[in-house]
Design an enzyme around this catalytic site. Structure first.
Site, PDB file in Angstrom:
ATOM      1  N   ASP A  35       0.866  -1.178   0.000  1.00 45.08           N
ATOM      2  CA  ASP A  35       0.000   0.000   0.000  1.00 45.08           C
ATOM      3  C   ASP A  35       0.898   1.222   0.000  1.00 45.08           C
ATOM      4  O   ASP A  35       1.747   1.369   0.879  1.00 45.08           O
ATOM      5  CB  ASP A  35      -0.896   0.018   1.247  1.00 45.08           C
TER       6      ASP A  35
ATOM      7  N   ASP B  29     -14.295  -5.852  -4.247  1.00 48.84           N
ATOM      8  CA  ASP B  29     -14.419  -5.844  -2.785  1.00 48.84           C
ATOM      9  C   ASP B  29     -15.811  -6.371  -2.448  1.00 48.84           C
ATOM     10  O   ASP B  29     -16.811  -5.811  -2.907  1.00 48.84           O
ATOM     11  CB  ASP B  29     -14.260  -4.417  -2.242  1.00 48.84           C
TER      12      ASP B  29
END
Lengths: 283, 218
Positions: free
Chosen positions: A11, A130
């Site tokens: 990330d 997601d």
């Protein structure tokens, strides 16, 4: 026979790795390129970089970060986070990504998936999904039980994860990056029911994501039908390397790729181990 | 030291995403320049034929840039060429991906779909087992990203095999021509050594390729 891929996830915000990293041999643990090179050295099969920058400057920095990673690493790199258009994808691919992952933008305009596949080829196009459990998850109609959410899980879409993944395959997606929002960051393992529900509907590869805290979770994901397993926490927050995890998987009968070639493979000869793994010829 | 590095040439096609190829050769100390037209293909010491996208788009680009005959002459003459992924597929006569489209046809045979029931695209690492006589292709794990493949090695070529719903041609070589269905530029240290081996065979050694080849790694 394809070997399951172990994929560390970076990330990145404003050009820096967001999560804490404790590799002692890294001079600068916040430098994405240094961390990426370390993961490759440990035996990572692929890397995913998710840009979580919130600003235009941060997103511009992400392009630089992709270039820096590409100069260092000789394994595949998937970039997601800020890819909202063909132009964004072209920019990331030009900077050195091998695949781009689209999420919200694909939900808002599914034709983006087809356009990306038509222009760059399906092998460049990953759709990140997601998924959140709905109350009836795991009951008689499990395929109806996961909702697709966007914007970090804050917005419902009205789509079901299994139907949306089939649609993505039809549109030309080459791979699904399937994240359980319920499990992400929890560390209780992947949502295996979700994995199985999506697996039943598509023949393109699936990367399992969200919830892995140790190697047994990776093993469960692979057994449930994932072609690749993504993890951040295991490699970031613990003193476990990719090589450690691969050794554990190999000892449990999974085929793994040795980092440097055939010699020194954790599982011995690569011919010897796959039969015991979940990727045997019966599937 | 700009200018002191050996130069090889890469065929640019609109569909090819070649940042990884450029980065891999850069790490090996080689300059990669675009091959602008047939004369440069003819004169170059070593040519890379990359490519992603469809068989049709790849061949259309070859024709529009007038490169078909120049590439054919190089491959037929066994002069240094490295063909990657779609670059390997267009060496064949045709592909099920684009029926009716003629390939470069320097390798006899056709490219077809994987058998039903396997994961498509083939996306990931797979074991490569080369013919023992291969000079550049070696055993190891290679990264693939493809939906079509050749099922048989063309006559006159040495093959390397991988398995995905049955054996397919993972790579092949003839003279100084090396073709890989996989992506050596994304195949880690093993892939870097393969590229170094091809550069060496092509007469383009660098300090980095010598280090790799002499270290015995991979």
């Amino acid at each position: 026979m394809l070997i399951p891929r172990i994929i560390p996830c970076l990330d990145v915000r404003d050009g820096r790795v967001v999560k804490g990293v404790r590799f002692q041999n890294l001079r600068d643990a916040g430098d994405p390129a240094a961390l990426a090179a370390e993961y490759e050295r440990q035996g990572a099969d692929e890397l995913v970089m998710l840009d979580v920058s919130a600003t235009a400057d941060g997103r511009r920095a992400a392009v630089e970060t992709v270039s820096a990673l590409r100069r260092r690493i000789s394994i595949p790199l998937t970039v997601g986070g800020g890819v909202r258009s063909e132009a964004d994808a072209a920019c990331m691919l030009g900077a050195g990504a091998d695949k781009v992952a689209v999420n919200t933008a694909a939900v808002e305009d599914p034709s983006l998936v087809a356009r990306l596949a038509g222009r760059f080829g399906s092998q460049c196009v990953v759709v990140a999904i997601d998924a959140a459990r709905t109350p009836d998850a795991g009951e008689a109609e499990p395929s109806m039980s996961w909702a697709v959410v966007v914007r970090a899980g804050t917005r419902a879409t009205g789509l079901r994860a299994d139907a949306w993944s089939r649609e993505c395959q039809r549109l030309g997606a080459g791979e699904i990056l399937l994240t359980s929002i319920d499990r992400d960051g929890v560390g209780s393992g992947y949502d295996l029911d979700l994995l199985r529900a999506v697996r039943r509907g598509v023949r393109i590869p699936i990367i399992a994501s969200g919830g892995a805290a140790h190697w047994e979770h990776l093993a469960e994901g692979l057994t449930a039908g994932a072609d690749a397993v993504l993890a951040a926490t295991i490699f970031h927050d613990r003193i476990r390397t990719v090589a450690d995890v691969k050794r554990d998987l190999a000892s449990a009968g999974f085929a793994v790729r040795a980092a440097g070639g055939l010699e020194g493979s954790p599982g011995g000869s690569p011919d010897a181990s796959p039969a015991a793994g979940p990727r045997g010829g019966a599937r | 030291m700009p200018g002191s590095r050996p130069v090889i040439h890469v065929v640019r096609t609109p569909t090819a995403n070649i940042a990884s190829v450029l980065a891999a050769f850069d790490r090996l100390g080689v300059e990669v320049a675009p091959a602008e037209g047939p004369d440069m293909i003819e004169r170059s010491g070593a040519v890379v034929l990359p490519g992603v996208g469809s068989f049709d788009a790849g061949m259309r680009s070859m024709r529009e840039n007038g490169l078909v005959e120049a590439i054919r002459r190089r491959v037929d003459g066994g002069r240094p060429v490295l063909a990657i992924c779609l670059g390997m597929q267009i060496l064949f006569e045709s592909s099920e991906e684009s029926p009716g489209v003629e390939g470069l046809a320097v390798a006899a045979g056709t490219v077809g779909r994987f058998p039903a029931g396997v994961r498509v695209p083939q996306m990931g690492w797979n074991l490569v087992k080369p013919d023992p006589s291969c000079r550049v292709l070696r055993p190891g794990h290679a990264y693939y990203a493809n939906s079509f493949r050749a099922a048989a090695t063309p006559p006159g070529w040495l093959g390397a095999w991988s398995e995905h719903g049955g054996p397919f041609v993972g790579g092949m070589e003839r003279g100084s021509v090396v073709a890989c269905q996989f992506h050596p530029e994304l195949s880690g240290a093993w892939g870097a050594r393969l590229l170094a081996g091809w550069l060496d065979l092509s007469g383009v050694p660098t300090p980095a390729t010598r280090d790799l080849l002499e270290s015995g790694a991979c």
